[in-house]
Design an enzyme around this catalytic site. Structure first.
Site, PDB file in Angstrom:
ATOM      1  N   GLY A 176      18.844  13.260  34.702  1.00  0.00           N
ATOM      2  CA  GLY A 176      19.659  11.912  35.007  1.00  0.00           C
ATOM      3  C   GLY A 176      20.202  11.533  33.746  1.00  0.00           C
ATOM      4  O   GLY A 176      19.978  12.086  32.767  1.00  0.00           O
TER       5      GLY A 176
ATOM      6  N   ASP B  20       8.330  23.714  27.594  1.00  0.00           N
ATOM      7  CA  ASP B  20       9.626  23.599  27.514  1.00  0.00           C
ATOM      8  C   ASP B  20       9.924  22.981  26.132  1.00  0.00           C
ATOM      9  O   ASP B  20      10.552  22.010  26.394  1.00  0.00           O
ATOM     10  CB  ASP B  20      10.249  22.471  28.809  1.00  0.00           C
ATOM     11  CG  ASP B  20      11.703  22.539  28.734  1.00  0.00           C
ATOM     12  OD1 ASP B  20      12.332  23.796  28.362  1.00  0.00           O
ATOM     13  OD2 ASP B  20      12.234  21.714  29.416  1.00  0.00           O
TER      14      ASP B  20
ATOM     15  N   VAL C  41      19.712   8.506  30.795  1.00  0.00           N
ATOM     16  CA  VAL C  41      18.761   7.766  29.625  1.00  0.00           C
ATOM     17  C   VAL C  41      19.415   6.356  29.132  1.00  0.00           C
ATOM     18  O   VAL C  41      20.415   6.538  28.661  1.00  0.00           O
ATOM     19  CB  VAL C  41      18.257   8.540  28.628  1.00  0.00           C
ATOM     20  CG1 VAL C  41      17.038   7.853  27.929  1.00  0.00           C
ATOM     21  CG2 VAL C  41      17.365  10.039  29.025  1.00  0.00           C
TER      22      VAL C  41
ATOM     23  N   GLY D 100      21.966   8.854  26.626  1.00  0.00           N
ATOM     24  CA  GLY D 100      21.724  10.164  26.864  1.00  0.00           C
ATOM     25  C   GLY D 100      21.858  10.855  28.376  1.00  0.00           C
ATOM     26  O   GLY D 100      21.661  10.011  28.989  1.00  0.00           O
ATOM     27  N   GLN D 101      21.954  11.883  28.402  1.00  0.00           N
ATOM     28  CA  GLN D 101      21.929  12.407  29.965  1.00  0.00           C
ATOM     29  C   GLN D 101      21.459  13.971  29.870  1.00  0.00           C
ATOM     30  O   GLN D 101      21.951  14.779  29.153  1.00  0.00           O
ATOM     31  CB  GLN D 101      23.367  12.331  30.619  1.00  0.00           C
ATOM     32  CG  GLN D 101      23.501  12.717  31.950  1.00  0.00           C
ATOM     33  CD  GLN D 101      24.823  12.562  32.594  1.00  0.00           C
ATOM     34  OE1 GLN D 101      25.831  11.672  31.863  1.00  0.00           O
ATOM     35  NE2 GLN D 101      25.070  12.531  33.927  1.00  0.00           N
ATOM     36  N   GLY D 102      20.894  14.459  30.931  1.00  0.00           N
ATOM     37  CA  GLY D 102      20.471  15.686  31.255  1.00  0.00           C
ATOM     38  C   GLY D 102      20.269  15.994  32.935  1.00  0.00           C
ATOM     39  O   GLY D 102      20.732  15.423  33.626  1.00  0.00           O
ATOM     40  N   GLY D 103      19.664  17.212  33.026  1.00  0.00           N
ATOM     41  CA  GLY D 103      19.707  17.583  34.492  1.00  0.00           C
ATOM     42  C   GLY D 103      18.737  16.656  35.182  1.00  0.00           C
ATOM     43  O   GLY D 103      19.058  16.423  36.380  1.00  0.00           O
TER      44      GLY D 103
END
Length: 923
Positions: free
Chosen positions: A603, A715, A605, A598-601
């Site tokens: 960085g 959040d 995973v 996975g990837q988000g704001g």
């Protein structure tokens, strides 16, 4: 290292001083310093993930080619240029609108469409005395419309559609003397429809579709608007009788469908220019008035799903003579109509739909009563562009030549944002004539490559402009580009409504036609003199300043290093291991891309396997990530002391130089958001979704009540709820969490924490957003949005539509089964209704109206206990059984079937909630 740093600082400072000298010497050609300062503040308020604003850091916007900035051509009386236009459309910008926009006092055009902007509309925008076009549509803007907007005396175009704007439409907007187009559709507006809007002297288009006006009525004064061309109030939760619009002489388009209007249709005749009448999905009664006959430009008459009775006058279609470009569609399905008066022969190009009426029992009317086709294509190409010539690449056969002639066109993406018709073809030639006339071209130079109706409805088209010879000269390209990009095309007929430029593509032959603006209007000699004069002082001064900067840098680095060492020392906590970079690199095969899950704001995973064989998830921060040192430490400190089966467990962390990584237990089934997407391999059935909801609620309840001290997550969202191998829900990502308030000296515990607003658009508690007061009910609101996602499969915000408003509209219209996620399979009716009810209670705008998390858990447990096979839901092995579709006993007398009826999600229109439930598609 220091020598390299010194060289960098020296070069930077010398360049800055030289440029400062340039600005000083060119004082008569730069933008007003207050406007430059304001623009830099505006940039700082935005987040630009694609570096679209990279030119905003250099010098003067009027002479440095700041992308999206258009300035006055000459100098003003005060010796400065001024910013006239700010055009930042479709750049994927994030962030809020800065109040500093109000300082651009000469601004005439503000275009911020098609980004991902959030936050409220600054009231300072209402004090821009020269603003003509305000266009901030297709974003995630929230909060109310400021009353100050009533001061925009020169604004003609007011486009804020497809956002999440809430609250009452300010009645004071009637003071706007120049307003022509008011587009506020697809928002969260509520309250009443201000009758004062009818006083606007120039208003032509009032489009407010897809809002929730709380069952208010349509003001009768809207029938007195002398300049009105289009009134669109579709799906606005309106009730009462339909207003008499016969006194609106120029009316082209009327859409009041999908409301709760009742009573008869007014009998007086509408404007002869009208093209579209939309009244479907209401509670209208009485007969179809004869005034719908003899309307020479009518294209659509839509009155399906009402309670109309009596006869249908065939003069509606018999008195029309249509050419091959015209069509007439009449939709009268699902009423109580008993017969047709007059001839039942349909002229060419006329379609009439009558299924669901008593008259369809007549065998002679089968042509009217068949199933309506859903296969009509929205995309059309008006003509065949057959190439007669063998043209070189990018060149095409010119439509203005009788023989074989190759030419290079200009390619234009163009959209009519609110046209006054439903069928474009009858107006195609009028459109071509008006556009080419405005561009000072002949009609044959314009070719409409294709057009497509989009939701709204809006008409998107792709145009080609052909030169008379094989290509346009450079001055002609510059003239046409300026007309499109500067909104200087002379006004087209009002029926076409407002337009917008989507894109303009220049072929290679035209690339050099648009010159790069020069930085300064100074001569080369003056420029050289200024530069040489600046260098001497710059070299000396840069050395001194560099030494000061270097000294400060060394001190700051030493302080940060001490702080990081102290932080690391404080994180030596039992049960949380400190990993080295090498250990985690080994676990992920040196962070191989094949291990990315996975990837988000923050960085990426990675899935890793530690030396002891345990599988973990490793969240690795990337340089410039949205999560900083504070969030990193917060998550470690919180997770180290939180232990609950519905909270993700922290295994350890790595905090070596330039690396920040968190190591969690591995959740093999990913995020809830992934499992709700259309790409999910194994869709979740209702029982699984209910179990996930309960697990998530229990995890958050632990944070609110059993953690010491309690914690507000801040959040909660579907991508922060993870699922293990048994689909057990676990709440994750505590980087934004805050400790709940503690008792003061008198023993009183505040109910909220005052804090800067942080969170994710679509999940954000509206009261927290407005007041900055974070409470436990803020998490309740966010979880309520997750519940709505579980039930519908929708995104919280998509194309400006908010899931809370969409579900509220469907729920209040007794049409919730039309928006249920079709991948959910069969489900028990009673349980789904209770779950919807709970979710909407959680999403109440007022904090006190929401349940506590303890009440949420109790209600979910109650729903689970009443579910068929409730023991399968509560058992640990439930995940192996939930995929089965539970079928009720075959006997109609079965008590369980009566008490817990199962409904197929394919049955989107049924009479389970009310006697009549029109079929609608999720928006």
């Amino acid at each position: 290292m220091y020598q390299s740093t010194a060289w960098t600082y020296g070069i930077f400072l010398t360049s800055w001083l030289c440029w400062s000298s340039l600005l000083t010497g060119a004082q008569n050609s730069i933008t007003h310093p207050e406007e430059v300062k304001a623009l830099k503040e505006i940039k700082r308020s935005l987040i630009d993930p694609n570096n679209n604003l990279r030119n905003w850091n250099r010098g003067d916007p009027c002479t440095s080619n700041w992308t999206g900035i258009v300035c006055s051509n000459g100098t003003s009386n005060d010796g400065y240029r001024h910013v006239l236009k700010l055009q930042l459309m479709k750049l994927k910008l994030l962030g809020n609108l800065s109040s500093k926009l109000g300082r651009l006092s000469n601004l005439t055009i503000l275009l911020l469409s098609g980004n991902q902007l959030t936050g409220p509309l600054p009231k300072e925008l209402g004090y821009l005395p020269n603003l003509n076009i305000l266009q901030i549509d297709e974003n995630n803007i929230s909060g109310p419309i400021p009353v100050s907007f009533a001061n925009l005396n020169k604004t003609g175009h007011f486009h804020l559609n497809n956002n999440s704007i809430s609250g009452q439409i300010p009645p004071e907007l009637y003071k706007l003397p120049s307003l022509v187009h008011l587009l506020l559709d697809s928002n969260n507006l509520s309250g009443y429809l201000p009758p004062e809007l009818s006083k606007m002297p120039q208003l032509q288009i009032l489009q407010l579709d897809n809002n929730n006006f709380n069952g208010t009525t349509i003001p009768a004064s809207y029938g007195d608007m002398s300049q009105l061309l289009k009134l669109s109030l579709r799906n606005c939760n309106l009730q009462g009788e339909m207003p008499d619009m016969s006194r609106v002489p120029k009316l082209l388009y009327l859409d009041l469908s999908s409301n709760k209007l009742n009573g008869p249709i007014p009998p007086d005749r509408l404007s002869e220019n009208i093209t579209t009448i939309g009244l479907s999905n209401n509670h209208l009664t009485g007969e179809i008035p004869i005034n719908f006959s003899g309307l020479p430009r009518l294209q659509r008459l839509l009155i399906a799903n009402n309670s109309l009775s009596g006869s249908i006058p065939s003069s509606i279609w018999q008195n029309r003579t249509l050419n091959k470009m015209e069509n007439l569609t009449v939709e009268l399905q699902n009423n109580e109509l008993s017969n047709i008066t007059g001839s039942t022969d349909l002229p060419p190009n006329v379609t009439v739909w009558l299924q669901g009426n008593p008259l369809c029992s007549n065998a002679n009317l089968v042509q009217f009563c068949g199933s309506k086709s859903e296969g009509e294509s929205k995309s059309q190409s008006p003509t065949n562009n057959t190439l007669l010539c063998s043209c070189p690449p990018s060149y095409e056969d010119s439509p203005i030549s009788d023989g074989c002639a190759c030419a290079a066109p200009l390619l234009v993406g163009y959209r009519l944002k609110s046209p006054g018709f439903s069928d474009f073809l009858p107006y195609r030639f009028e459109f071509e004539d008006s556009l080419t006339s405005g561009l000072e071209l002949v009609r044959h130079q314009l070719y409409i490559d294709s057009f497509e109706w989009e939701e709204g409805p809006r008409l998107k088209m792709y145009l080609k402009l052909f030169p008379v010879d094989n290509h346009f000269n450079h001055s002609e390209v510059q003239r046409l580009v300026t007309l499109f990009e500067s909104w200087k095309i002379p006004a087209q007929p009002p029926i076409f409504g407002p337009y917008e430029l989507l894109n303009l593509i220049l072929l290679d032959v035209y690339k050099d036609a648009i010159p790069t603006p020069q930085r300064s209007s100074l001569s080369k000699g003056a420029l050289a003199g200024i530069v040489l004069g600046a260098i001497a002082g710059a070299v000396t001064l840069s050395t001194v300043v560099f030494l000061l900067i270097l000294r400060r840098h060394v001190r700051k680095t030493s302080a940060i290093s001490r702080k990081r060492r102290a932080s690391k020392a404080s994180m030596k906590i039992d049960g949380v291991k400190s990993f080295t970079y090498g250990e985690l690199a080994t676990a992920t095969n040196n962070f191989n891309s094949s291990t990315v899950t996975g990837q988000g704001g923050y960085g990426k995973v990675y899935k890793g396997i530690l030396v002891d064989g345990s599988v973990v998830a490793i969240k690795r921060a990337q340089e410039g990530s949205l999560q900083g040192e504070k969030e990193f430490l917060t998550e470690i400190e919180l997770l180290s002391r939180l232990h609950h089966r519905n909270l993700v467990s922290l295994v350890g962390y790595c905090d070596e130089e330039c690396e920040q990584m968190l190591v969690y237990e591995f959740m093999s089934n990913g995020t809830l958001r992934d499992n709700l997407s259309a790409k999910a391999k194994h869709p979740l059935n209702f029982a699984m979704r209910l179990r996930i909801a309960l697990g998530s609620a229990k995890g958050i309840l632990y944070l609110h009540t059993d953690a010491n001290p309690p914690i507000f997550h801040r959040d909660i969202k579907a991508s922060n709820i993870l699922l293990d191998s048994k689909y057990t829900a676990k709440v994750a990502d505590f980087g934004l969490s805050r400790l709940a308030p503690v008792a003061d000296v008198e023993g009183t515990v505040p109910t909220y924490v005052s804090t800067v607003v942080r969170g994710t658009p679509g999940y954000l508690d509206p009261e927290y957003f407005l007041t900055h007061k974070l409470t436990d009910k803020s998490d309740v609101y966010s979880l309520g949005v997750v519940f709505l996602e579980l039930l519908t499969g929708m995104q919280p915000i998509s194309h400006g539509k908010n899931i809370v408003r969409e579900v509220n509209v469907a729920y209040q219209s007794s049409m919730i089964f039309s928006i249920i996620d079709g991948r959910m399979g069969s489900y028990p009716f009673e349980s789904v209704v209770k779950f919807f009810t709970l979710a909407l209670k959680c999403c109440q705008e007022e904090t006190d109206a929401r349940p506590s998390m303890a009440e949420v858990v109790r209600e979910l447990e109650s729903i689970c206990s009443r579910m068929p096979e409730a023991d399968a839901i509560t058992a640990d092995h439930m995940f192996t059984n939930v995929a089965k579709v539970v079928t009720p006993p075959p006997s109609s007398s079965s008590s369980s079937r009566v008490k817990y009826p199962y409904v197929s999600s394919d049955v989107s229109g049924s009479n389970l909630v009310s006697e009549v439930m029109p079929v609608i598609k999720p928006r």
